[in-house]
Enzyme design. Structure first.
Site, short mmCIF file in Angstrom:
data_model
loop_
_atom_site.label_atom_id
_atom_site.label_comp_id
_atom_site.label_asym_id
_atom_site.label_seq_id
_atom_site.Cartn_x
_atom_site.Cartn_y
_atom_site.Cartn_z
CG MET A 11 37.87 30.83 48.69
SD MET A 11 37.38 29.91 50.16
CE MET A 11 38.26 30.86 51.40
CB VAL A 12 34.97 25.87 45.03
CG1 VAL A 12 33.91 25.56 43.98
CG2 VAL A 12 36.18 24.96 44.85
CG ASN A 43 39.16 35.64 42.66
OD1 ASN A 43 39.01 34.56 42.09
ND2 ASN A 43 38.26 36.15 43.47
CB ALA A 224 31.01 53.25 41.12
CB THR A 250 31.33 38.68 42.21
OG1 THR A 250 29.95 38.74 42.57
CG2 THR A 250 32.04 37.65 43.07
N GLY A 253 37.41 43.95 43.27
CA GLY A 253 38.56 44.35 44.06
C GLY A 253 39.78 43.50 43.77
CG ASP A 254 39.82 39.47 44.69
OD1 ASP A 254 40.36 40.05 45.65
OD2 ASP A 254 38.95 38.58 44.83
#
Length: 307
Positions: A11-12, A43, A224, A250, A253-254
């Protein structure tokens, strides 16, 4: 070190930093905007490659102004782009992201060319995929392609990891039973299991429900609070978090999944890979942005040494 294939999205990222989200019909001024490369598949591939893994990407881009930049970004990170295909007459994937002062984010996904990644693309990459030790997937591409890839991995003895994000309500549990690792966050786990997940105890119950359905290993990311490892016939193990001051969550997770893949294929030490993944995700949220927040190997080793 083993080889990783990422079958998934690019994605961008169009990132807006805002003091607060606007209400319906409201226009407000935001202080800052950035653009970068993203997408869950990309990612995760970038995170693994930054840490020194050998990574192959299977994805599609459009024929717009974003495609060249996406491919160049992969190549600059040392990722094999032979199976990054341009699709004429189609846009690349785009992800508008809104980041609040707390670091929390809201994201919209426009799949673009990602929606055209098909089982035939997996078959075209088959000989090179057979040389991989782990295939990593997400759900920003068609479900049939994911099911096909999981079956391909099982047929050829290749371990697979599915990050069920964004979580669809029509995911077929039977068709993901052969996946080696299922790695949802709490929201995704609730959607897939159909059970409430508002606490660690509920997360374990929901993960156990998936184990009963045939999934062999569930890793629940808890932000966290670290992560939970739930496997058939074993007690749940909690992976303790690393305390940092968040700037932007952001892509955390990746970062977790890409770093887990890198450290897991190194020696198949599941616990060690999970502990490194928790640390890498924590380090990533101390900087703004998605891929640009992912540390290289030396910087990450320095972060770990400082703990």
């Amino acid at each position: 070190m083993g080889k990783i294939a990422v079958v998934g999205s690019n994605m961008v990222d169009l990132i807006t930093y805002t003091a607060r989200m606007p209400g319906p019909g409201e226009t407000i001024e935001a202080p800052r905007f950035e653009m970068g490369c993203g997408g869950k598949g990309a990612n995760q591939a970038i995170a693994a490659a930054r840490l020194g893994a050998e990574v192959m990407m299977v994805t599609k881009v459009g024929d717009d102004i974003f495609a060249d930049n996406t491919i160049r970004n992969f190549e600059e990170s040392g990722i094999d782009t032979r199976y990054v295909e341009r699709v004429p007459g189609t846009s690349s994937g785009v992800a508008p992201i809104f980041v609040e002062p707390s670091g929390e984010n809201s994201i919209l996904i426009i799949k673009g060319a990602n929606a055209l990644l098909s089982p035939a693309d997996i078959d075209r990459a088959a000989e090179d995929l057979k040389g991989c030790d782990l295939i990593v997937m997400q759900l920003e591409v068609p479900l049939e392609t994911i099911y096909h890839t999981i079956a391909f991995g099982a047929r050829h003895g290749i371990e697979t990891l599915l990050n069920p994000a964004p979580a669809p309500t029509d995911l077929d549990p039977k068709r993901i039973e052969q996946v080696t690792f299922l790695v949802p966050n709490q929201t995704e786990l609730a959607t897939i299991s159909g059970l409430p997940v508002t606490s660690e105890a509920e997360a374990e119950t929901a993960a156990r429900a998936l184990i009963v359905r045939g999934i062999r290993t569930v890793i629940v990311t808890l932000g966290a609070r670290g992560a939970l490892l739930v496997t058939k016939g074993e007690e749940t193990r909690r992976i303790e978090p690393v305390r940092v001051t968040p700037v932007d969550t952001t892509g955390a997770g990746d970062a977790f999944i890409g770093s887990f893949a890198r450290y897991y294929v190194e020696n198949r030490d599941l616990d060690a890979a999970l502990h490194m993944a928790v640390r890498y995700a924590a380090d990533s949220i101390t900087r703004p942005g998605t891929q640009k927040s992912y540390a290289g190997r030396e910087a990450f080793e320095a972060f770990c040494a400082s703990l």
